[in-house]
Scaffold this active site. Structure first.
Site, PDB file in Angstrom:
ATOM      1  N   ASP A  88     -22.312 -29.781  29.933  1.00 49.07           N
ATOM      2  CA  ASP A  88     -22.082 -31.070  29.237  1.00 49.07           C
ATOM      3  C   ASP A  88     -21.025 -31.924  29.939  1.00 49.07           C
ATOM      4  OD1 ASP A  88     -19.998 -29.411  28.320  1.00 49.07           O
ATOM      5  OD2 ASP A  88     -20.249 -29.936  26.195  1.00 49.07           O
TER       6      ASP A  88
ATOM      7  N   SER B 184     -16.385 -23.894  15.231  1.00 49.50           N
ATOM      8  CA  SER B 184     -15.800 -24.245  13.932  1.00 49.50           C
ATOM      9  C   SER B 184     -14.859 -25.430  14.097  1.00 49.50           C
ATOM     10  CB  SER B 184     -15.074 -23.056  13.315  1.00 49.50           C
ATOM     11  OG  SER B 184     -14.130 -22.536  14.213  1.00 49.50           O
TER      12      SER B 184
ATOM     13  N   ASP C 145     -20.628 -29.788  21.330  1.00 48.85           N
ATOM     14  CA  ASP C 145     -20.387 -29.172  20.016  1.00 48.85           C
ATOM     15  C   ASP C 145     -20.341 -30.219  18.917  1.00 48.85           C
ATOM     16  OD1 ASP C 145     -20.120 -27.064  21.694  1.00 48.85           O
ATOM     17  OD2 ASP C 145     -17.970 -26.786  21.386  1.00 48.85           O
TER      18      ASP C 145
HETATM   19  C1  GLA Z   1     -17.363 -25.198  24.583  1.00 52.11           C
HETATM   20  C2  GLA Z   1     -17.144 -26.705  24.705  1.00 52.11           C
HETATM   21  C3  GLA Z   1     -18.453 -27.441  24.975  1.00 52.11           C
HETATM   22  C4  GLA Z   1     -19.201 -26.811  26.154  1.00 52.11           C
HETATM   23  C5  GLA Z   1     -19.276 -25.290  26.007  1.00 52.11           C
HETATM   24  C6  GLA Z   1     -19.845 -24.634  27.220  1.00 52.11           C
HETATM   25  O1  GLA Z   1     -18.136 -24.894  23.459  1.00 52.11           O
HETATM   26  O2  GLA Z   1     -16.568 -27.221  23.528  1.00 52.11           O
HETATM   27  O3  GLA Z   1     -18.204 -28.805  25.208  1.00 52.11           O
HETATM   28  O4  GLA Z   1     -18.619 -27.176  27.371  1.00 52.11           O
HETATM   29  O5  GLA Z   1     -18.013 -24.712  25.748  1.00 52.11           O
HETATM   30  O6  GLA Z   1     -21.162 -25.010  27.405  1.00 52.11           O
END
Ligand code: GLA
Length: 382
Positions: A34, A122, A167
């Site tokens: 991302d 979370s 997320d």
């Molecule tokens: C965490 C970060 C996301 C992403 C993942 C790995 O969850 O918050 O933005 O980078 O790691 O894919």
């Protein structure tokens, strides 16, 4: 849970609150892509954070966590990051104030059933629930995409994790029974139905969260940026690993630093892997999709080096089991859950076997969650 959070709010503040629910997320494939402007394939799940909010007549913020049985109070004009659960909420308030949105004092009670530190986001759920609730409470008129960006920024500035957008996006935009294929460069997205005919998504929670998680996360991000900067010297048109091919990496990064090369190679291949996985998904070829998940795990463990012995153990333990078509660590890494695609009839037996073995080898309890894909952030009516 909803009833108990409302009850707690009424007990503390003697009025009826506004209730908002914001879910955790899973990600089928596309990890650490991302923040490199690649694609991700997450979905919101049936575990969530709930906040109950109401306005105050003064300029104070009164927070209460049901989980921690702890209160936190501060004046709106004096908020700053804390090392506690409150920081995710205050981080959102800070972003709203910075962007010039006019908010006043408020009460907020928080509870949830997303296991903390399990890689199910979370913290993103707390941020999304807070921004959604405050937007509603103070009629700020913010659209969902901006709410996602506010939530992400809160994580950067108040939690110190330079996370990508996955997320918060999944928590806000989740839709029942649908995956979200999100292009993290253009922020265009489409919903893809998850048809698993006879299989289920299963999470095995390692029950560990190594303290390296956030510092190493930020280091990975810098390593990717360094790789891009080296390629850019020769190819000024590139802006992210999304624009970069393996040939470019071989030419510009490999001669400079093999560690950075390894990190970038993983990301470039992972972006490609996701696109192939999506084709399998469209064809309903779950077995081939699962193979890609194993490949992702290998890359995350050996090249990106964000796995840990507990995660590797759980993936290795199911490899070769014909009922498990795919398994890999999920999320940022250094603990949390593995995500698995398993034949429905075999889940119970596999979970029981893993649980016993994991306890023997790691001296830790293993928790199994069979995941249902649910809706994103919304107001909850009782
Ligand atoms: C965490 C970060 C996301 C992403 C993942 C790995 O969850 O918050 O933005 O980078 O790691 O894919």
């Amino acid at each position: 849970m909803l009833i108990s959070i409302e009850k707690k709010y009424k007990e503390l503040y003697n009025e009826k609150p506004l209730l908002v629910r914001s879910p955790g997320r899973v990600n089928i494939i596309g990890e650490h892509t991302d923040y490199n402007e690649g694609f991700v394939l997450p979905a919101a799940i049936d575990k969530a954070i709930y906040v109950a909010v109401g306005k105050r007549a003064d300029e104070a913020i009164h927070l209460f966590s049901v989980d921690y049985k702890e209160a936190y109070q501060v004046l709106l004009s004096e908020i700053q990051p804390t090392k506690t659960w409150a920081t995710y909420i205050l981080g959102v308030v800070h972003q709203l104030v910075q962007r010039g949105y006019s908010i006043g004092g408020f009460n907020l009670v928080i509870d949830g059933d997303i296991p903390i530190g399990s890689g199910l986001s979370s913290s993103a759920a707390v941020e999304c629930a807070t921004v959604f609730a405050l937007n509603e409470l103070f009629s700020l008129g913010i659209d969902k995409m901006e709410m996602v960006q506010i939530a992400q920024k809160a994580e950067h500035e108040y939690a110190g994790v330079m996370c990508g957008i996955m997320d918060q996006f999944a928590s806000m935009f989740g839709k029942k029974d649908q995956l979200i294929k999100l292009d993290c460069r253009s922020l265009e997205y489409q919903y893809e139905p998850l048809r698993l005919d006879g299989y289920k998504l299963v999470l095995f929670n390692t029950n560990v969260k190594h303290s390296l998680a956030s510092s190493e996360y930020n280091i990975r991000r810098q390593q990717c940026e360094q790789g891009v900067a080296w390629v850019k010297m020769l190819y000024p048109e590139v802006n992210s690993l999304r624009d970069i091919s393996m040939l470019m990496l071989d030419e510009c990064v490999l001669p400079k630093d093999t560690l950075i090369y390894k990190r970038c190679k993983f990301v470039v291949e992972e972006i490609q892997r996701l696109l192939e996985a999506c084709e399998y998904l469209e064809k309903g070829d779950i077995v081939s999709l699962g193979k890609k998940m194993f490949e992702t795990h290998r890359g995350l463990s050996k090249e990106y080096e964000v796995s840990c012995k507990e995660l590797d153990y759980l993936v290795d333990a199911v490899k070769g089991n014909h009922a498990v078509v795919g398994s890999r660590m999920m999320g940022g890494g250094f603990g949390g859950c593995t995500i698995n695609i398993i034949k429905e009839g075999a889940i119970e037996e596999i979970a029981a076997m893993l649980c016993t073995e994991y306890k023997k080898v790691m001296q830790l309890d293993l928790i199994t969650h069979v995941v249902a894909i649910g809706d994103g952030t919304a107001i909850q009516y009782l």
